[in-house]
Design a protein around this motif. Structure first.
Motif, PDB file in Angstrom:
ATOM      1  N   GLU A 180     -11.365 -42.499  29.931  1.00  0.00           N
ATOM      2  CA  GLU A 180     -11.121 -42.543  28.484  1.00  0.00           C
ATOM      3  C   GLU A 180     -12.423 -42.786  27.719  1.00  0.00           C
ATOM      4  O   GLU A 180     -12.678 -42.160  26.681  1.00  0.00           O
ATOM      5  CB  GLU A 180     -10.116 -43.648  28.149  1.00  0.00           C
ATOM      6  N   SER A 182     -15.526 -42.101  28.695  1.00  0.00           N
ATOM      7  CA  SER A 182     -16.388 -40.927  28.789  1.00  0.00           C
ATOM      8  C   SER A 182     -15.874 -39.792  27.911  1.00  0.00           C
ATOM      9  O   SER A 182     -16.652 -39.114  27.227  1.00  0.00           O
ATOM     10  CB  SER A 182     -16.489 -40.462  30.247  1.00  0.00           C
ATOM     11  N   ALA A 183     -14.549 -39.580  27.916  1.00  0.00           N
ATOM     12  CA  ALA A 183     -13.959 -38.489  27.137  1.00  0.00           C
ATOM     13  C   ALA A 183     -14.133 -38.694  25.635  1.00  0.00           C
ATOM     14  O   ALA A 183     -14.130 -37.727  24.867  1.00  0.00           O
ATOM     15  CB  ALA A 183     -12.481 -38.350  27.478  1.00  0.00           C
TER      16      ALA A 183
END
Length: 268
Positions: A180, A182-183
């Motif tokens: 989450e 990184s996204a």
């Protein structure tokens, strides 16, 4: 001396990704190449420094002895010795052109998910792999004919161990939290990541300390600095700190200093 990110420490190694079932847990397999060492070892590879990543890493010794510095302590590794290092801080390996190492680099929490081994107690240590993996496996790895055969042997063992494991809810949640973060372009704070996973900030802190060995805020800061610095080295003219969640260049420079112990002005 060569330094990770700032120089290509990978140029004397062969690399391979794990099979699909192990992809969430293992970043890569690698092995030092005799051919590549003959071409490039003298370009600084006798001493290689790697920054912290909280990634448990197997070093299986195929030939030669070497010395490794972990947490300011130097350990001699004999030609018959295999080790596990968490890499929670800076690690420096001193080696010769004849050394051959097979490496398995896990993602944070990957050891827990695959082998049921909690990495939080592994900080600042050089751990004997003989105390973790079967001697028969290590012997087979050393006797194998080539890199591909060693990968197959290791994958078969890890897959067998993973399929017998019931899995770990805490490790799975930590992997989701890292995903989450990184996204989002590394823009979320710990509370926002927790909210997306429908848990409390207290819970996500407990899970990270239990699985990784460090608080999520500290791990996310390290991950962002590592990712942004790698991007900057790859494309200095096109690099923009805010693409990685930094609100200004000074914020990025501070994180790089905390991550590497060096100021960018000293490097360039």
């Amino acid at each position: 001396m060569m330094t990770e990110i700032f120089q290509d420490i990978r140029e004397i190694y062969d690399f391979a990704a794990p099979c699909g079932e192990l992809l969430p847990y293992i970043e890569f397999f690698s092995e030092s190449s005799a051919e590549k060492c003959a071409l490039r070892f003298d370009q600084g590879h006798a001493s290689v420094t790697m920054f912290g990543s909280w990634t448990p890493t197997f070093y299986i010794n195929l030939a030669g002895a070497y010395v490794i510095d972990v947490a300011g302590n130097r350990s001699a590794v004999s030609k018959d010795q295999d080790i596990l290092v968490l890499r929670n801080g800076t690690v420096t390996r001193h080696n010769g052109p004849e050394d051959r190492i097979f490496t398995v680099k896990f993602y944070p929490g990957g050891l827990d998910a695959v082998l049921g081994l909690n990495q939080s107690a592994m900080q600042d240590r050089v751990i004997r792999l003989q105390d973790i993996l079967p001697l028969e496996l290590l012997g087979a790895m050393k006797a194998a004919a080539n890199f591909s055969n060693r990968i197959e042997i290791m994958e078969n063992y890890l897959l067998g161990m993973m399929r017998r494991s019931s899995g770990d809810h805490y490790s799975a949640l930590v992997r989701q939290a890292i995903g989450e973060y990184s996204a989002s372009g590394m823009r979320l704070n710990t509370s926002e990541v927790a909210e997306r996973l429908f848990i409390t900030s207290k819970s996500i802190n407990r899970y990270f300390n239990r699985v990784v060995g460090v608080a999520p805020k500290q791990y996310f800061s390290l991950l962002r600095a590592r990712t942004a610095l790698t991007a900057m080295m790859a494309d200095k003219p096109g690099f923009q700190p805010w693409d990685f969640g930094y609100y200004d260049p000074a914020h990025f420079y501070k994180d790089v200093h905390n991550f590497t112990g060096r100021r960018l002005s000293e490097i360039f």
